[in-house]
Design an enzyme around this catalytic site. Sequence first.
Site, mmCIF file in Angstrom:
data_model
loop_
_atom_site.group_PDB
_atom_site.id
_atom_site.type_symbol
_atom_site.label_atom_id
_atom_site.label_comp_id
_atom_site.label_asym_id
_atom_site.label_seq_id
_atom_site.Cartn_x
_atom_site.Cartn_y
_atom_site.Cartn_z
ATOM 1 N N GLY A 14 -20.535 -54.720 59.562
ATOM 2 C CA GLY A 14 -21.973 -54.936 59.735
ATOM 3 C C GLY A 14 -22.813 -53.862 59.084
ATOM 4 N N CYS A 15 -22.233 -53.156 58.135
ATOM 5 C CA CYS A 15 -22.903 -52.037 57.469
ATOM 6 C C CYS A 15 -23.205 -50.943 58.476
ATOM 7 C CB CYS A 15 -24.170 -52.456 56.756
ATOM 8 S SG CYS A 15 -23.881 -53.817 55.652
ATOM 9 N N ILE A 16 -23.838 -49.892 58.001
ATOM 10 C CA ILE A 16 -23.997 -48.755 58.905
ATOM 11 C C ILE A 16 -25.452 -48.350 59.043
ATOM 12 C CG2 ILE A 16 -23.317 -46.384 59.359
ATOM 13 C CD1 ILE A 16 -21.091 -48.365 57.160
#
Lengths: 401, 100
Positions: B98-100
């Site tokens: 979910g990306c950071i």
Amino acid sequence: MKRIVIIGGGTGGTIVANRLRRETAVEELHLTVVDRDDLHVYQPGLLFVPFGLEEPEDIVRPRHSQLHEGIEFIEADVDLVDSERSAVRLTDGRELPYDALIVASGAALLYEETEGLRGPGWGESVFSFYTVEDATALRDALADFDRGHLVVDLVDMPIKCPVAPLEFCFLVDWFLRERGVRDAVEITLATPLDAAFTKPVAAERLGGMLTGRGIGLETEFATGRVDGAERKLISWDEREIPFDLAVVVPIHGGAPFIERSPGLGEELGFVDVDIHTLRAKAAPNVFAIGDAASLPTSKAGSATHFEAETLCANVERVLGGEEPEGTYDGHVNCFIESGFHKALLIDFNYEVEPLPGRYPEPHVGPLALLGESRLNHLGKLAFQPLYWHVLLPGRDIPGVG
Amino acid sequence: MMSRAVDVDAEGFMTDATQWDRDVAAAIAAEAGISPLTDRHWQVVEFMRERYLESGSAPSIRTLGKASGVPIKELYELFPKGPAKLAAKIAGIPKPRGCI
């Protein structure tokens, strides 16, 4: 003489230009920075504008004034990058040939990718805070807001400064308490993630801080559309969140020219790069830094600052006929504003999760990692002068990095 | 279907992508209430797997919507609640970060 073109005069472009200028003689290297405007925004300041803690005019300076002497600044729109011919084409027809290209064009805010976001209710009950205009409009609305449901909605990752929606929640809680109206306002954070933050240990700590402040958390809410007339957010799976005031962080993507440039970007429009060398997969003499790059780390100024060292060294290596080295490890850190004049600090990279501790010296500090302290808050507020005078000129920050 | 053990993490995501095959996918899907897997399901599952094996990370919902050939609205109909997560689970790859 070699030519380097840098697209973007924001945090990454400015640091890299200044660093390269300092390291290489003017007669050996021509440096050009191109940007579509001459307004450099201190973006961490945007979070404070809605609460009157920062004045809009105090966080904007001319881009060209941040660049050292001997760096050409061109104010123009980029049409596309022709990486086969090693040239940047501008929309006015000019061409900038290069020996090395650095894409530092940041992230674009794609309001139009969310149906209804800027439709009815925009500027009345629907706001954002990722530009000076948006943050200022929200400030004016918040000044009169004293009852109802305030929803902070993060449409989708990745976003610039992924902790900003959380910080906004903590600050608005503080702001409403100071004004004595907190009891009449319900605050909810809506996120597509399954927790308050992406990194598990920090998510637990930050989630606990939301609960402690009476802030609701709606997880796995993937916003499909905004109905400003009916004042509700609707998810792709048809869940609804009614609001009186919505603060929406729009979808982010790469700058439009990246999509027009053959082979340069991935689906979301960020430059497809090697995550350790920062070299673009499109061509051996093209690099990207900061928010413009498709790196699995935070889109944040501190990440950009850490990337700059790797990037400059690799650009110099490639211009000298050598191979780049994969020295960037995803390092990022950030102060998280938690309201009441406190903040916490987190620090992590591709491999290491944010953990409680002290920074920059383990067990000594002085800044508490993942713990709230007044010193951390002062660190955040004190950072703006350092940003303009130490970080952008490309100097090392004492104790950081 | 023969019973067969596969390695999963605490959330039920397979930890060894080489243990996966179409029967395993169908069994994971059935457990999540999706049975049978239609061609449209397979289009998404196979896209996820290819992307993961190529790039080392699972695609996000936006990437799926833009590049898998299945629009986001339909993704939610095919894989209720969290399409990226559920499709990753069925595809036998780790949870999208979910990306950071």
